[in-house]
Scaffold this motif. Structure first.
Motif, PDB file in Angstrom:
ATOM      1  N   GLY A 107       4.341  -2.319 -12.324  1.00 27.20           N
ATOM      2  CA  GLY A 107       3.055  -2.882 -11.936  1.00 27.20           C
ATOM      3  C   GLY A 107       3.122  -4.173 -11.147  1.00 27.20           C
ATOM      4  N   GLY A 109       4.425  -4.408  -8.131  1.00 28.53           N
ATOM      5  CA  GLY A 109       4.343  -4.103  -6.705  1.00 28.53           C
ATOM      6  C   GLY A 109       5.674  -3.668  -6.095  1.00 28.53           C
ATOM      7  N   LYS A 110       6.601  -3.236  -6.926  1.00 25.53           N
ATOM      8  CA  LYS A 110       7.914  -2.823  -6.420  1.00 25.53           C
ATOM      9  C   LYS A 110       7.789  -1.680  -5.407  1.00 25.53           C
ATOM     10  N   SER A 111       6.971  -0.689  -5.725  1.00 25.24           N
ATOM     11  CA  SER A 111       6.848   0.458  -4.816  1.00 25.24           C
ATOM     12  C   SER A 111       6.113   0.058  -3.544  1.00 25.24           C
ATOM     13  N   THR A 112       5.126  -0.812  -3.693  1.00 21.69           N
ATOM     14  CA  THR A 112       4.364  -1.273  -2.532  1.00 21.69           C
ATOM     15  C   THR A 112       5.283  -2.055  -1.588  1.00 21.69           C
ATOM     16  N   ASN A 272       5.563 -11.230  -5.124  1.00 18.05           N
ATOM     17  CA  ASN A 272       4.387 -10.453  -4.737  1.00 18.05           C
ATOM     18  C   ASN A 272       3.162 -10.968  -5.493  1.00 18.05           C
ATOM     19  N   PRO A 310       0.802 -12.431  -0.489  1.00 15.34           N
ATOM     20  CA  PRO A 310      -0.400 -12.660  -1.306  1.00 15.34           C
ATOM     21  C   PRO A 310      -1.081 -11.357  -1.718  1.00 15.34           C
ATOM     22  N   ILE A 312      -3.754  -8.899  -1.120  1.00 17.44           N
ATOM     23  CA  ILE A 312      -4.586  -8.532   0.034  1.00 17.44           C
ATOM     24  C   ILE A 312      -5.171  -7.153  -0.243  1.00 17.44           C
TER      25      ILE A 312
END
Ligand code: ADP
Length: 351
Positions: A107, A109-112, A272, A310, A312
């Protein structure tokens, strides 16, 4: 295993795996004595399994037909089938750099980050692929609009099977998510996942890639070790949110790569969700989760900060819509272009 017998046994297809019984690991031994007697041992978890009995009968019939004058004995040994791996065959030989993307927790943001970094590297003109190995929550298929993609398999003249990756925005994507449903997750933790990932790594038609990004499951565990063993990883990127950065999970993640037997350089940390800027106040930064944590932590443990991204809205929307925001929102593009530049500087594609 007797080659002649092996070739014959390959004609028998297991009704469940739909593969021949030799490659899917149901043949334990197949020997021929000097007197021509045939002895075959099959491996099945349960001898009474109806498939086991069916396959045994097929083997007996085939042997009786092929060697009508020989003594034939077929027995079942109760043992888990041992699928044959296509040893020494790998589709990874034309990959220059493999970068592991890891995080302490889910959760953050590793994949993002993996998806947008891949887009930024592609925008610099590199050939890029992603291996989504996050068995707990594979999401690259969704992020790149490859949901519902069913990978085709191809066989070459030597009988090696290959899997065709999904292509989106010029990036080759292979995800464990193509093969599992979210409800399957439990069953995939462990040996089955390791086996499946082995296949995805070595059988995906990657072709020539400058960078392959591997989206690892959060934390540390067996999957990490097996990927570290199977792929020559050039460097690791750690993703964290400001409040997670110094917690034990992230520390363990960094330590895993630094472990002497592993010895993979940690390229740096991406912080992130570092701050939030409302549309109507473009010059304001709200550090919802604390400020400067990543920089402090990185200095403490001697790794670089590769960048801060940030919160976004388009980043979240892009992931949901199947096109990473780094490909169309100039603000996001800028953050990731800077991260990609650092990655390329640390790990040039030409090596
Ligand atoms: P992980 O792979 O670490 O489990 P994800 O990449 O799936 O995490 O991200 C979790 C959620 O947070 C997703 O809904 C994603 O769209 C959102 N997200 C990640 N990074 C950002 C960001 N910088 N701004 C806005 N939303 C983000």
């Amino acid at each position: 295993m007797n080659e002649q017998l092996e070739a014959l046994l390959r004609q028998i297809i297991h009704p469940e795996t739909e593969q021949n019984i030799v490659d899917s690991g149901f043949v334990d031994r197949a020997d021929m004595g000097e007197d021509g007697s045939v002895a075959i041992t099959l491996r099945f978890q349960k001898a009474r399994d109806p498939f086991a009995q069916k396959v045994k009968r097929q083997v007996e019939e085939l042997m009786a037909k092929s060697y009508p004058d020989n003594k034939v004995m077929v027995i079942i040994r109760e043992a888990a089938p041992k699928p044959r791996r296509q040893e020494n065959v790998t589709t990874t030989t034309e990959i220059t750099r493999v970068i592991a993307v890891a995080s302490g927790k889910g959760g953050v943001g590793k994949s993002t980050v993996t998806a947008n970094l891949a887009v930024a590297l592609r925008q610099r003109g590199y050939n890029v692929g992603i291996l989504d190995a996050d068995i707990y929550g594979p999401s690259q298929n969704k992020m790149f609009g490859c949901e519902g993609y069913i990978p085709d398999a191809e066989r070459d003249e030597e009988g090696h099977d290959f899997i065709i990756p999904c292509q989106s925005l010029g990036i080759k994507i292979m995800s464990i998510g193509f093969f599992i449903k979210p409800t399957d997750a439990l069953m995939w933790r462990g040996g089955m996942a390791v086996n499946a990932l082995h296949q995805l790594i070595h059988q995906t038609r990657w072709g020539k890639l400058d960078y392959l990004l591997v989206d690892l499951p959060p934390g540390t565990g067996d999957i990490h070790l097996s990927i570290i063993n199977e792929l020559k990883i050039s460097g690791a990127v750690i993703v964290s949110t400001p409040q997670q950065v110094a917690v034990a999970d992230v520390v363990r993640g960094v330590e895993m790569f630094r472990y002497p037997q592993v010895n993979i350089p940690v390229l740096g940390v991406v912080e992130n969700m570092a701050w939030f800027t409302p549309e109507e106040l473009p010059n304001n930064r709200y550090y919802l989760f604390g400020k400067g944590g990543a920089a402090r932590y990185a200095q403490e443990i001697g790794v670089d900060v590769l960048g801060e991204v940030p919160i976004i809205q388009s980043i979240m929307e892009g992931s949901d819509e199947g096109r990473p925001a780094g490909g169309y929102d100039p603000r996001v593009e800028e953050y990731y272009a800077a991260i990609a530049a650092k990655v390329v500087e640390k790990l040039p594609a030409e090596c």
